[in-house]
Design a protein around this motif. Structure first.
Motif, PDB file in Angstrom:
ATOM      1  N   ASP A 197       3.779   1.766   7.503  1.00  0.00           N
ATOM      2  CA  ASP A 197       3.134   0.535   6.820  1.00  0.00           C
ATOM      3  C   ASP A 197       2.154   0.813   5.874  1.00  0.00           C
ATOM      4  O   ASP A 197       1.733  -0.094   5.183  1.00  0.00           O
ATOM      5  N   LYS A 198       1.448   1.902   6.060  1.00  0.00           N
ATOM      6  CA  LYS A 198       0.057   2.457   5.392  1.00  0.00           C
ATOM      7  C   LYS A 198       0.091   4.053   5.054  1.00  0.00           C
ATOM      8  O   LYS A 198       1.068   4.530   5.443  1.00  0.00           O
ATOM      9  N   PRO A 199      -0.701   4.224   4.094  1.00  0.00           N
ATOM     10  CA  PRO A 199      -0.589   5.733   3.845  1.00  0.00           C
ATOM     11  C   PRO A 199      -0.717   6.765   4.816  1.00  0.00           C
ATOM     12  O   PRO A 199      -0.211   7.630   4.718  1.00  0.00           O
ATOM     13  N   ALA A 200      -1.541   6.466   6.125  1.00  0.00           N
ATOM     14  CA  ALA A 200      -1.581   7.357   7.158  1.00  0.00           C
ATOM     15  C   ALA A 200      -0.210   7.552   7.735  1.00  0.00           C
ATOM     16  O   ALA A 200       0.100   8.570   8.198  1.00  0.00           O
ATOM     17  N   ASP A 201       0.512   6.555   7.847  1.00  0.00           N
ATOM     18  CA  ASP A 201       1.972   6.597   8.287  1.00  0.00           C
ATOM     19  C   ASP A 201       2.859   7.286   7.585  1.00  0.00           C
ATOM     20  O   ASP A 201       3.607   7.870   7.998  1.00  0.00           O
ATOM     21  N   PRO A 258       0.780  -1.371   0.150  1.00  0.00           N
ATOM     22  CA  PRO A 258       0.155  -0.147   0.157  1.00  0.00           C
ATOM     23  C   PRO A 258       0.880   1.207  -0.107  1.00  0.00           C
ATOM     24  O   PRO A 258       0.482   2.411  -0.776  1.00  0.00           O
ATOM     25  N   VAL A 259       2.153   1.082   0.507  1.00  0.00           N
ATOM     26  CA  VAL A 259       2.830   2.501   0.699  1.00  0.00           C
ATOM     27  C   VAL A 259       3.448   2.634  -0.799  1.00  0.00           C
ATOM     28  O   VAL A 259       3.456   3.852  -1.198  1.00  0.00           O
ATOM     29  N   ALA A 260       3.902   1.746  -1.516  1.00  0.00           N
ATOM     30  CA  ALA A 260       4.441   1.711  -2.702  1.00  0.00           C
ATOM     31  C   ALA A 260       3.494   2.263  -3.766  1.00  0.00           C
ATOM     32  O   ALA A 260       3.511   3.152  -4.756  1.00  0.00           O
ATOM     33  N   LEU A 261       1.977   1.545  -3.718  1.00  0.00           N
ATOM     34  CA  LEU A 261       1.054   2.059  -4.501  1.00  0.00           C
ATOM     35  C   LEU A 261       0.682   3.605  -4.285  1.00  0.00           C
ATOM     36  O   LEU A 261       0.764   4.221  -5.202  1.00  0.00           O
ATOM     37  N   ALA A 262       0.853   3.934  -2.928  1.00  0.00           N
ATOM     38  CA  ALA A 262       0.211   5.203  -2.589  1.00  0.00           C
ATOM     39  C   ALA A 262       1.545   6.231  -2.922  1.00  0.00           C
ATOM     40  O   ALA A 262       1.051   7.463  -3.321  1.00  0.00           O
ATOM     41  N   ALA A 286       8.478   1.854  -6.998  1.00  0.00           N
ATOM     42  CA  ALA A 286       8.635   0.557  -7.251  1.00  0.00           C
ATOM     43  C   ALA A 286       8.789  -0.400  -6.054  1.00  0.00           C
ATOM     44  O   ALA A 286       8.327  -1.599  -6.109  1.00  0.00           O
ATOM     45  N   HIS A 287       9.410   0.389  -4.954  1.00  0.00           N
ATOM     46  CA  HIS A 287       9.380  -0.544  -3.583  1.00  0.00           C
ATOM     47  C   HIS A 287       9.052   0.251  -2.516  1.00  0.00           C
ATOM     48  O   HIS A 287       9.297   1.657  -2.769  1.00  0.00           O
ATOM     49  N   LYS A 288       8.319   0.121  -1.502  1.00  0.00           N
ATOM     50  CA  LYS A 288       8.098   1.050  -0.456  1.00  0.00           C
ATOM     51  C   LYS A 288       9.267   1.810  -0.052  1.00  0.00           C
ATOM     52  O   LYS A 288       9.513   2.788   0.654  1.00  0.00           O
TER      53      LYS A 288
END
Length: 265
Positions: free
Chosen positions: A242-246, A23-27, A31-33
């Motif tokens: 770990d996530k977009p909010a982070d 989700p971090v890489a996507l947001a 290519a990699h978080k």
């Protein structure tokens, strides 16, 4: 452990699980978080910088299953180790087999890591411990990172959040990594985990009666290793990405932390 007798090898776990995109890489459209920038610097580079600035740290190793996406970030004295498809615990076991102990383990998404936190962690570890895990108490996290939701593990005598930093201090600590691997394999099967850890420990944990002493004793019974939780003084040490909010939280917190120039190439 006020001063390590020998340089500590640092292992940065930078693997990615197969399947759906992180989700971090996507947001972050990377290519990699680990490539996502916090404070203008890729997370992996920030972690390497903190470790480079820590006197006790010797060799730095990045463990990943996507070396091509991260290689350009690495200084020439930082090496790569292929990550195990079995998961992080197996990768740690591979690193222990290759580099021995003491081995400091952290993660590429530990983007706020500071050399002062590493120094504090190493200085507080009991000289008889085989393995230590850095944590921040709930009180410390709420003081330093207010108005944010973190996940806490609640023992009878401490509520804490993990800081993604471990020291495998002696060879016997590998047995804890082996136990961790068994728990990882059964993470979708709670009853198997309960069988591994023991029903008494599980019941104590569920009822809020599990103490640090009892947890340490059970780990020692299962592995022969002595483990401890080491509480750090800065609650920001418990923040990983770990996530977009982070991503938003880490960017905000990074503005108040000292910047160390990244030593690339």
């Amino acid at each position: 452990m006020t001063s390590p007798a020998q340089p500590v090898t640092a292992l940065i776990l930078a693997g990615s699980r197969p399947g759906k995109p992180d989700p971090v890489a996507l947001a972050g459209n990377v290519a990699h978080k680990a490539l996502f920038p916090i404070g203008g610097t890729p997370m992996l580079s920030r972690v390497i910088t903190a470790l480079q600035a820590t006197p006790a740290i010797g060799q730095i190793v990045v463990c990943t299953n996507t070396p091509d996406s991260l290689a350009a970030l690495l200084p020439p004295d930082v090496v790569m180790l292929p990550s195990s498809p079995e998961g992080p615990s197996a990768s740690v076991l591979d690193a222990l087999a290759q580099y021995g102990t003491p081995l400091l383990v952290t993660t590429a998404d530990n983007a706020l890591l500071q050399s002062a936190w590493v120094d504090e962690f190493l200085s507080l570890i009991h000289p008889d411990s085989d393995l230590a895990a850095a944590v921040a108490t709930e009180e410390t996290v709420r003081r330093d990172v207010p108005n944010t939701r973190r996940t806490y593990i609640r023992l009878a005598d401490m509520a804490f959040s993990g800081c993604n930093m471990f020291l495998f201090r002696t060879a016997v600590s590998a047995k804890i990594a082996t136990l961790w691997r068994e728990v990882e394999k059964n993470r979708k099967h709670p009853l198997r985990i309960a069988w591994t850890l023991g029903p008494v420990i599980l019941l104590q944990a569920l009822t809020g009666r599990l103490t640090r002493k009892a947890l340490y004793a059970r780990i020692n019974t299962l592995t022969g290793a002595r483990a401890e939780l080491v509480a750090l003084s800065d609650g920001r040490a418990a923040v990983d990405v770990d996530k977009p909010a982070d991503m938003i939280l880490a960017e905000k917190l990074a503005a108040d932390l000292p910047a160390v120039p990244f030593k690339h190439g």
